[in-house]
Design a protein around this motif. Structure first.
Motif, PDB file in Angstrom:
ATOM      1  N   THR A 253       0.823  -1.248   0.104  1.00 19.43           N
ATOM      2  CA  THR A 253      -0.100   0.072  -0.085  1.00 19.43           C
ATOM      3  C   THR A 253       0.988   1.200  -0.104  1.00 19.43           C
ATOM      4  O   THR A 253       1.707   1.373   0.912  1.00 19.43           O
ATOM      5  CB  THR A 253      -0.939  -0.084   1.368  1.00 19.43           C
ATOM      6  N   ALA A 254       0.891   2.109  -0.986  1.00 19.38           N
ATOM      7  CA  ALA A 254       1.584   3.333  -1.138  1.00 19.38           C
ATOM      8  C   ALA A 254       0.518   4.434  -0.507  1.00 19.38           C
ATOM      9  O   ALA A 254      -0.662   4.285  -0.872  1.00 19.38           O
ATOM     10  CB  ALA A 254       1.747   3.477  -2.737  1.00 19.38           C
ATOM     11  N   GLU A 255       1.350   5.366   0.307  1.00 18.04           N
ATOM     12  CA  GLU A 255       0.479   6.436   0.767  1.00 18.04           C
ATOM     13  C   GLU A 255       0.926   7.849   0.082  1.00 18.04           C
ATOM     14  O   GLU A 255       2.170   7.952  -0.010  1.00 18.04           O
ATOM     15  CB  GLU A 255       0.790   6.525   2.203  1.00 18.04           C
ATOM     16  N   ILE A 256      -0.109   8.569  -0.567  1.00 17.87           N
ATOM     17  CA  ILE A 256       0.473   9.660  -1.151  1.00 17.87           C
ATOM     18  C   ILE A 256      -0.310  10.769  -0.372  1.00 17.87           C
ATOM     19  O   ILE A 256      -1.490  10.889  -0.392  1.00 17.87           O
ATOM     20  CB  ILE A 256      -0.106   9.470  -2.684  1.00 17.87           C
ATOM     21  N   ASP A 257       0.599  11.586  -0.158  1.00 19.91           N
ATOM     22  CA  ASP A 257       0.351  12.860   0.570  1.00 19.91           C
ATOM     23  C   ASP A 257      -0.408  13.874  -0.461  1.00 19.91           C
ATOM     24  O   ASP A 257       0.314  14.518  -1.207  1.00 19.91           O
ATOM     25  CB  ASP A 257       1.433  13.669   1.016  1.00 19.91           C
ATOM     26  N   VAL A 258      -1.558  14.221  -0.163  1.00 19.61           N
ATOM     27  CA  VAL A 258      -2.242  15.412  -1.040  1.00 19.61           C
ATOM     28  C   VAL A 258      -2.533  16.450  -0.139  1.00 19.61           C
ATOM     29  O   VAL A 258      -3.536  17.163  -0.616  1.00 19.61           O
ATOM     30  CB  VAL A 258      -3.450  14.532  -1.719  1.00 19.61           C
ATOM     31  N   ALA A 259      -2.112  16.681   0.695  1.00 23.28           N
ATOM     32  CA  ALA A 259      -2.140  18.147   1.572  1.00 23.28           C
ATOM     33  C   ALA A 259      -2.124  19.062   0.824  1.00 23.28           C
ATOM     34  O   ALA A 259      -2.844  20.092   1.049  1.00 23.28           O
ATOM     35  CB  ALA A 259      -1.496  17.881   2.999  1.00 23.28           C
ATOM     36  N   GLY A 260      -1.403  19.173  -0.200  1.00 22.97           N
ATOM     37  CA  GLY A 260      -0.920  20.487  -0.853  1.00 22.97           C
ATOM     38  C   GLY A 260      -2.132  20.727  -1.902  1.00 22.97           C
ATOM     39  O   GLY A 260      -1.936  21.681  -2.623  1.00 22.97           O
ATOM     40  N   LEU A 261      -2.951  19.875  -2.089  1.00 18.95           N
ATOM     41  CA  LEU A 261      -3.903  19.896  -3.439  1.00 18.95           C
ATOM     42  C   LEU A 261      -5.179  20.636  -2.750  1.00 18.95           C
ATOM     43  O   LEU A 261      -5.758  20.319  -1.702  1.00 18.95           O
ATOM     44  CB  LEU A 261      -4.441  18.551  -4.003  1.00 18.95           C
ATOM     45  N   GLN A 262      -5.982  21.245  -3.605  1.00 19.67           N
ATOM     46  CA  GLN A 262      -7.051  22.057  -3.248  1.00 19.67           C
ATOM     47  C   GLN A 262      -8.337  20.844  -3.441  1.00 19.67           C
ATOM     48  O   GLN A 262      -8.211  19.950  -4.098  1.00 19.67           O
ATOM     49  CB  GLN A 262      -7.314  23.189  -4.209  1.00 19.67           C
ATOM     50  N   ASN A 263      -9.482  21.429  -3.012  1.00 15.38           N
ATOM     51  CA  ASN A 263     -10.506  20.620  -3.039  1.00 15.38           C
ATOM     52  C   ASN A 263     -10.951  20.438  -4.541  1.00 15.38           C
ATOM     53  O   ASN A 263     -10.804  21.591  -5.376  1.00 15.38           O
ATOM     54  CB  ASN A 263     -11.876  21.258  -2.210  1.00 15.38           C
ATOM     55  N   GLY A 264     -11.382  19.132  -4.894  1.00 18.28           N
ATOM     56  CA  GLY A 264     -11.547  19.129  -6.399  1.00 18.28           C
ATOM     57  C   GLY A 264     -11.602  17.551  -6.639  1.00 18.28           C
ATOM     58  O   GLY A 264     -11.413  16.769  -5.995  1.00 18.28           O
ATOM     59  N   ALA A 265     -11.781  17.335  -8.292  1.00 15.87           N
ATOM     60  CA  ALA A 265     -11.524  16.030  -8.439  1.00 15.87           C
ATOM     61  C   ALA A 265     -10.262  15.912  -9.370  1.00 15.87           C
ATOM     62  O   ALA A 265      -9.640  16.736  -9.925  1.00 15.87           O
ATOM     63  CB  ALA A 265     -12.599  15.884  -9.818  1.00 15.87           C
ATOM     64  N   TYR A 266      -9.591  14.580  -9.015  1.00 15.19           N
ATOM     65  CA  TYR A 266      -8.296  14.247  -9.680  1.00 15.19           C
ATOM     66  C   TYR A 266      -8.381  12.922 -10.161  1.00 15.19           C
ATOM     67  O   TYR A 266      -9.140  12.236 -10.055  1.00 15.19           O
ATOM     68  CB  TYR A 266      -7.375  14.381  -8.402  1.00 15.19           C
ATOM     69  N   ILE A 267      -7.323  12.868 -11.077  1.00 13.51           N
ATOM     70  CA  ILE A 267      -7.152  11.285 -11.653  1.00 13.51           C
ATOM     71  C   ILE A 267      -5.834  10.496 -11.338  1.00 13.51           C
ATOM     72  O   ILE A 267      -4.873  11.252 -11.489  1.00 13.51           O
ATOM     73  CB  ILE A 267      -7.418  11.430 -13.460  1.00 13.51           C
ATOM     74  N   LEU A 268      -6.174   9.080 -10.858  1.00 15.24           N
ATOM     75  CA  LEU A 268      -4.762   8.592 -10.524  1.00 15.24           C
ATOM     76  C   LEU A 268      -4.720   7.489 -11.789  1.00 15.24           C
ATOM     77  O   LEU A 268      -5.649   6.816 -11.984  1.00 15.24           O
ATOM     78  CB  LEU A 268      -4.915   7.836  -9.382  1.00 15.24           C
TER      79      LEU A 268
END
Length: 105
Positions: free
Chosen positions: A72-87
């Motif tokens: 399991t990889a953990e990706i820190d997304v704290a710097g991203l604004q609210n919204g939709a993203y694609i992995l």
């Protein structure tokens, strides 16, 4: 695979196979979705994959990162604004899977 059309990144799910014993079946788990309380996105797969993170206009936000199978990889997304993203996840054979996730903190 995806492609670029007029500056817009186009994602296609090229996953083949039927799962349950099919070695070509790519399964990627992405959680939590939506991200509400923790700034960590967790990614896990049944195969070695390389992942990248994009915004909805196709800009790559995270450099490609390798994730070994069944870890399991953990990706820190704290710097991203609210919204939709694609992995986007790609295995060593080139099969890919893209998943939409939401940040709402």
């Amino acid at each position: 695979n995806g492609g670029t059309r007029g500056g817009l990144m186009v994602f296609r799910n090229n996953q083949e196979g039927g799962g349950n014993g099919d070695p070509s079946y790519l399964e990627v788990q992405l959680y939590p979705n939506p991200i509400v309380t923790t700034p960590l996105l967790k990614v896990r797969s049944n195969q070695d994959i390389t992942i990248a993170l994009y915004n909805t206009i196709g800009q790559q936000l995270l450099r490609e990162t390798k994730v070994p199978k069944f870890t399991t990889a953990e990706i820190d997304v704290a710097g991203l604004q609210n919204g939709a993203y694609i992995l986007r996840a790609v295995n060593t054979a080139g099969a890919s899977q893209s998943q939409l996730f939401i940040i709402h903190q």
